[in-house]
Design an enzyme around this catalytic site. Structure first.
Site, mmCIF file in Angstrom:
data_model
loop_
_atom_site.group_PDB
_atom_site.id
_atom_site.type_symbol
_atom_site.label_atom_id
_atom_site.label_comp_id
_atom_site.label_asym_id
_atom_site.label_seq_id
_atom_site.Cartn_x
_atom_site.Cartn_y
_atom_site.Cartn_z
ATOM 1 N N ASN A 9 36.562 93.327 80.233
ATOM 2 C CA ASN A 9 37.324 93.273 78.749
ATOM 3 C C ASN A 9 38.521 93.707 78.854
ATOM 4 O O ASN A 9 38.654 95.302 78.617
ATOM 5 C CB ASN A 9 36.169 93.748 77.779
ATOM 6 C CG ASN A 9 36.870 93.631 76.337
ATOM 7 O OD1 ASN A 9 38.111 92.939 76.215
ATOM 8 N ND2 ASN A 9 36.220 94.297 75.325
ATOM 9 N N LYS A 11 40.643 93.742 76.538
ATOM 10 C CA LYS A 11 41.027 94.293 75.304
ATOM 11 C C LYS A 11 42.472 93.775 74.943
ATOM 12 O O LYS A 11 43.212 93.023 75.809
ATOM 13 C CB LYS A 11 40.776 95.521 74.943
ATOM 14 C CG LYS A 11 39.333 96.248 75.241
ATOM 15 C CD LYS A 11 39.101 97.255 74.637
ATOM 16 C CE LYS A 11 37.405 97.611 75.081
ATOM 17 N NZ LYS A 11 36.975 98.758 74.650
ATOM 18 N N HIS A 99 32.187 92.134 68.789
ATOM 19 C CA HIS A 99 32.773 93.289 69.607
ATOM 20 C C HIS A 99 33.026 94.536 68.450
ATOM 21 O O HIS A 99 33.370 94.213 67.338
ATOM 22 C CB HIS A 99 33.763 93.420 70.502
ATOM 23 C CG HIS A 99 34.128 94.324 71.244
ATOM 24 N ND1 HIS A 99 34.736 95.643 70.924
ATOM 25 C CD2 HIS A 99 33.881 94.820 72.528
ATOM 26 C CE1 HIS A 99 34.682 96.487 71.749
ATOM 27 N NE2 HIS A 99 34.307 96.015 72.847
ATOM 28 N N GLU A 101 34.929 96.593 68.068
ATOM 29 C CA GLU A 101 36.210 96.902 67.514
ATOM 30 C C GLU A 101 36.656 95.812 66.494
ATOM 31 O O GLU A 101 37.361 96.087 65.702
ATOM 32 C CB GLU A 101 37.155 96.853 68.735
ATOM 33 C CG GLU A 101 37.279 98.304 69.582
ATOM 34 C CD GLU A 101 37.648 98.133 70.873
ATOM 35 O OE1 GLU A 101 38.092 97.014 71.321
ATOM 36 O OE2 GLU A 101 36.996 99.053 71.495
ATOM 37 N N GLU A 170 26.206 97.640 73.351
ATOM 38 C CA GLU A 170 27.265 98.513 73.556
ATOM 39 C C GLU A 170 27.318 99.526 72.198
ATOM 40 O O GLU A 170 27.551 99.168 71.298
ATOM 41 C CB GLU A 170 28.506 97.916 73.486
ATOM 42 C CG GLU A 170 28.840 96.779 74.357
ATOM 43 C CD GLU A 170 30.457 96.558 74.610
ATOM 44 O OE1 GLU A 170 30.997 96.877 75.677
ATOM 45 O OE2 GLU A 170 31.068 96.206 73.762
ATOM 46 N N GLY A 176 34.902 103.731 75.201
ATOM 47 C CA GLY A 176 36.148 104.406 75.225
ATOM 48 C C GLY A 176 35.938 105.969 75.126
ATOM 49 O O GLY A 176 37.083 106.581 75.161
ATOM 50 N N SER A 215 31.878 103.097 78.488
ATOM 51 C CA SER A 215 32.149 103.901 79.536
ATOM 52 C C SER A 215 31.473 103.642 80.732
ATOM 53 O O SER A 215 30.968 104.656 81.633
ATOM 54 C CB SER A 215 31.883 105.289 79.065
ATOM 55 O OG SER A 215 32.569 105.334 77.873
HETATM 56 P P1 PGA Z 1 34.978 100.814 77.786
HETATM 57 O O1 PGA Z 1 34.763 99.621 76.724
HETATM 58 O O2 PGA Z 1 34.208 100.539 79.015
HETATM 59 O O3 PGA Z 1 36.031 101.456 77.868
HETATM 60 O O4 PGA Z 1 33.772 102.094 76.974
HETATM 61 C C1 PGA Z 1 33.455 98.778 76.610
HETATM 62 C C2 PGA Z 1 33.847 97.678 75.739
HETATM 63 O O5 PGA Z 1 34.470 98.045 74.647
HETATM 64 O O6 PGA Z 1 33.569 96.504 75.938
#
Ligand code: PGA
Length: 258
Positions: A9, A11, A99, A101, A170, A176, A215
């Site tokens: 992903n 983003k 997601h 976010e 998640e 992140g 992460s």
């Molecule tokens: P990350 O993000 O691996 O940077 O923690 C995962 C995600 O948001 O899908």
């Protein structure tokens, strides 16, 4: 046997030039593992889906494309939005829905996510539905309550077949941050999710693949993949480097085979 699946992903990252460079690195570094034993998906920003579909067609890479979001109508007066039909049209097969976010920064509710899920399935896209608890919810021991509601309200009357969609667990607090649950803690949630699907469709029924996200790196992927109910990963930060995405696939597939 559920085929391990790894999703990158991106983003809101990368220009088209950077995406081309990424694909060139993938072509050089593509993991030498039996091709039928795993699956990889790239989720770039919308604007890169069409050119990347063309680049992938012209390459030797066998890799799927996912959008990071989708609207729930096929067409209409929705300025700035992209429909499921448009995604199909440019060669995109998957779409990330719900997601954290999008839930947090764009106010997406379970009801809206349900509409998107329905629209994506109707269009023949394979949704990757994201669920997960916040730090506060975890501290209040509400993890399963939250996830169960996200699944139940996201699905509502929908009953996709096991290969029609994927789930990504998640934990919001792990995205992140460099923090992760232990593999055993993640496994416990994956098993609850799987049991939830079994309770909907019968004890022996096949269930969708459930990916872990938050992460994930090429260093910690093996420990997650050794867990029975973790079928792959949805990676953000660590997927921005083609080399580390390749390492992650290699480590993850090997761990699953052990
Ligand atoms: P990350 O993000 O691996 O940077 O923690 C995962 C995600 O948001 O899908």
């Amino acid at each position: 046997m559920r085929t391990p699946c790894f999703v990158a992903n991106w983003k809101m990252n990368k220009t088209l030039g950077e995406a081309q460079e990424y694909l060139r690195t993938l072509e050089k570094r593509w993991p030498h593992l039996p091709a039928s034993s795993w699956e990889a998906i790239l989720a770039p920003p919308f604007i890169m889906l069409a050119p990347m579909a063309e680049l992938l067609k012209a390459s030797t890479l066998r890799i799927g494309l996912a959008a990071q979001n989708v609207h729930f109508e096929d067409r209409g007066a929705y300025t700035g939005e992209i429909s499921p039909l448009m995604l199909r049209d440019v060669g995109c097969r998957y779409v990330i829905i719900g997601h954290s976010e999008r839930r947090t920064y764009f106010g997406e509710t379970n009801a809206l996510i349900h509409k998107k899920l329905a629209a994506a399935l109707r269009a023949g896209l394979i949704p990757i539905l994201c669920v997960g608890e916040t730090r506060e919810e975890r501290e209040e021991e509400k993890t399963w309550e939250v996830i169960e509601r996200q699944l139940r309200e996201g699905l509502d009357d929908l009953r996709p077949g096991p290969s029609d969609w994927l789930i990504a667990y998640e934990p919001v607090w792990a995205i992140g941050t460099g923090l992760t649950p232990t593999p055993a803690e993640a496994e416990a949630v994956h098993l609850q999710i799987r049991d939830f699907f079994r309770s909907l469709s019968g004890e022996e029924a096949d269930t969708p693949r459930i990916l872990y996200g938050g992460s994930v790196t090429d260093k910690n992927i093996a420990a997650f993949m050794q867990e029975e109910d973790i079928d792959g990963a949805l990676a953000g930060g660590a997927s921005l480097s083609a080399d580390s995405f390749c390492n992650m696939i290699e480590q993850g597939v090997k761990a699953k085979e052990r």
